[in-house]
Design a protein around this motif. Sequence first.
Motif, PDB file in Angstrom:
ATOM      1  N   VAL A 491      55.559  39.001  35.468  1.00  0.00           N
ATOM      2  CA  VAL A 491      54.864  40.288  35.570  1.00  0.00           C
ATOM      3  C   VAL A 491      53.417  40.193  35.096  1.00  0.00           C
ATOM      4  CG1 VAL A 491      54.906  42.705  34.852  1.00  0.00           C
ATOM      5  CG2 VAL A 491      57.059  41.499  35.260  1.00  0.00           C
ATOM      6  N   VAL A 492      53.192  39.558  33.966  1.00  0.00           N
ATOM      7  CA  VAL A 492      51.883  39.563  33.322  1.00  0.00           C
ATOM      8  C   VAL A 492      51.109  38.304  33.689  1.00  0.00           C
ATOM      9  CG1 VAL A 492      50.656  39.781  31.140  1.00  0.00           C
ATOM     10  CG2 VAL A 492      52.891  40.857  31.412  1.00  0.00           C
ATOM     11  N   SER A 493      49.948  38.490  34.266  1.00  0.00           N
ATOM     12  CA  SER A 493      49.062  37.373  34.591  1.00  0.00           C
ATOM     13  C   SER A 493      47.650  37.901  34.744  1.00  0.00           C
ATOM     14  CB  SER A 493      49.506  36.660  35.878  1.00  0.00           C
ATOM     15  OG  SER A 493      49.364  37.524  36.991  1.00  0.00           O
ATOM     16  N   ILE A 494      46.682  36.999  34.596  1.00  0.00           N
ATOM     17  CA  ILE A 494      45.277  37.359  34.790  1.00  0.00           C
ATOM     18  C   ILE A 494      44.553  36.125  35.301  1.00  0.00           C
ATOM     19  CG2 ILE A 494      44.723  36.857  32.359  1.00  0.00           C
ATOM     20  CD1 ILE A 494      42.577  39.056  32.565  1.00  0.00           C
ATOM     21  N   SER A 495      43.685  36.305  36.262  1.00  0.00           N
ATOM     22  CA  SER A 495      43.002  35.165  36.868  1.00  0.00           C
ATOM     23  C   SER A 495      41.969  34.600  35.901  1.00  0.00           C
ATOM     24  CB  SER A 495      42.322  35.582  38.177  1.00  0.00           C
ATOM     25  OG  SER A 495      41.256  36.473  37.922  1.00  0.00           O
ATOM     26  N   TYR A 496      41.719  33.294  36.028  1.00  0.00           N
ATOM     27  CA  TYR A 496      40.730  32.638  35.179  1.00  0.00           C
ATOM     28  C   TYR A 496      39.326  33.189  35.445  1.00  0.00           C
ATOM     29  CZ  TYR A 496      44.134  29.143  33.645  1.00  0.00           C
ATOM     30  OH  TYR A 496      45.212  28.515  33.073  1.00  0.00           O
ATOM     31  N   ILE A 497      39.076  33.635  36.664  1.00  0.00           N
ATOM     32  CA  ILE A 497      37.753  34.193  36.972  1.00  0.00           C
ATOM     33  C   ILE A 497      37.501  35.440  36.124  1.00  0.00           C
ATOM     34  CG2 ILE A 497      36.383  35.331  38.759  1.00  0.00           C
ATOM     35  CD1 ILE A 497      37.605  33.480  40.789  1.00  0.00           C
TER      36      ILE A 497
END
Length: 652
Positions: A491-497
Amino acid sequence: MRFILTFLALLALALPITARAQSPDLATDLAGVISANRAQIEKPSRQTIAPVVAAIAATGPQGRALLQAWGDRALGLRKSDRLLVITAPQGDAMKLLDAATGADLGTVPKDEVTLLRPNSGVRGVISAAMAGTALSDPDPKRRAGALDALARKGDAAQLTLLRQALDDPDPVLAGRKARLERLLTIQYDPDPAARVAAIGSFGGDTALDFRASLNPILTTRRVALETVPADANIADELVPGRDISREAAYAMLVDAGLAPARLTPQAERQTLAQHIVDGMVGGVPVAQLGDEAARDRAYTALEQQGLVQPAASEAEVTAALERFHFLDVYAEADSDVTDAARAALRGTETRIAMMQAADLSLDALSLASIYFLAAIGLAITFGVMGVINMAHGEFIMMGAYTGYVVQQFIADRTASLLVALPLAFVVTFAAGVALERLVIRHLYKRPLETLLATFGVSIALQQLAKNIFGTQARPLTAPAWLDRALTFNDVVSISYIRIAIFVLALVFLALYLVIMNRTRLGLEVRAVTQNPAMAASMGISPDRINMLTFGLGSGIAGIAGVAIGLFAKVTSELGSDYIVQSFMTVVVGGVGNIWGTLAGAALIGFLQKGIEWFNPANTLAAQTYMILFIIIFIQFRPRGIIAAKGRAAVGA
């Protein structure tokens, strides 16, 4: 006596033949399976091929070799006699083995063989059938592939094979085997206690595969029963007219053949009119048919005489609905298993909701950092200098196009990014200085004229970008190390950008504070902003400071453009997508205060994501509601979240 001896001799000769006939070798079995299912093998269908694959696998090593070749698209037909063969490339030729016996058939030119090419669905069935034996293969890649196949399609038979192969020298594969064994136990173990224990062993697990294993257990079917069995695993009992409409409930009875079709008043009248005999219908005088009960009696009499099809009156419908129970029944028979699955799924859904809130917060924080990065330059030109620069968005656009141009000359994405960031600052700094020298310096203290002039510059810069780069979006590609995401779970993720933009925003916040509070330029900016005449008398050039300050704000906007262009479309309208939010960020936060700009970005970012969560299909509506909220907010707090206390608070 001679007859008896002859009979015994013939019987002795026949016994080996009979034994051979009853115990044929595996090659003969495989040949028989191939012969019986030739059409299916040549043109397989995922829906019907599973029994054929299982039959081939059961013939032994040669059958598994055939399946391996089939799954690898190395199974073919020899054109000369349509013999099924296993192929192996040898230069420009093809080595052939008889698929049924494994016999070496030599080599032939490649065009002498027609390869069978099963689709991915058929290959998945083959992989699942072979997975059980591949779980103990010496090759770890084969074992990993077998686990992947079982995860996609496992069954009770393969659960037994998996339990026999749980020990694995590779700790990662051993962990995967143990997890998959528990998942298959939940679905296929015949012991309810083992299934309940397997469900409980996952604890607070929120992984998708665990949730997928619970969903079939909690699947329900809707039934109508006159007598409810004592062992029925009931999910819910439905009351007609409350939980289910009377029409839908009675339709269930009709579809199940438990009740006749419903009789509508119109159909009843038409049928009765067709059976009037001597002023009577079913023994009821026509004069009495104005009463509903009389019509029902007449129709029932016609039914009993076999003159009409049986149909249910309203009273009969009511009686049938009262007689039957309408239930949602679990497909799983054991209530302990469904109770454990339901409790686990409730706990999982609660944790997922918390994770979704965390994911939404990360998205909001990411959006806030983007708005803050886009607004830092405006916080200098508008918040510090008081200049309404409607072309600020175009400086963001210029920075993004600078990054695009750099990537046309430098193929390495990391190197191009390292060059593009300072170059974008230089380009937009120069553009900002030119704008200040040519336009802004003549319009200080005249905000309306400044707004109109910079709006015209904004339109001109957009058109210039269209003339140079065209109207199509241009790619600004991130380096490979940024083109991924930090994933915490399903569910939880965030892009490196976005993480990089967040870090960049913090860097520029620190840089702003250092420049404004720890450098001579910052001291002179504050002096000129507070009292230009007094600053000039102290030897400070207000024109020079205004030029440098405006250039600094524009240069930061250019760097923001490179960062934003890594995930947004680089077009001539890129800046216009952020100019409104940038002004709102500065105004809502508090004009003249960088901490207010930070607070404004956080408020707008979290507010927009919160509104989008309630209405995810309409982001335009989310922006509209956000603007309305900002308007109302400014009515009650016109000086922003963190209001500057006089002109002296510029660098605070």
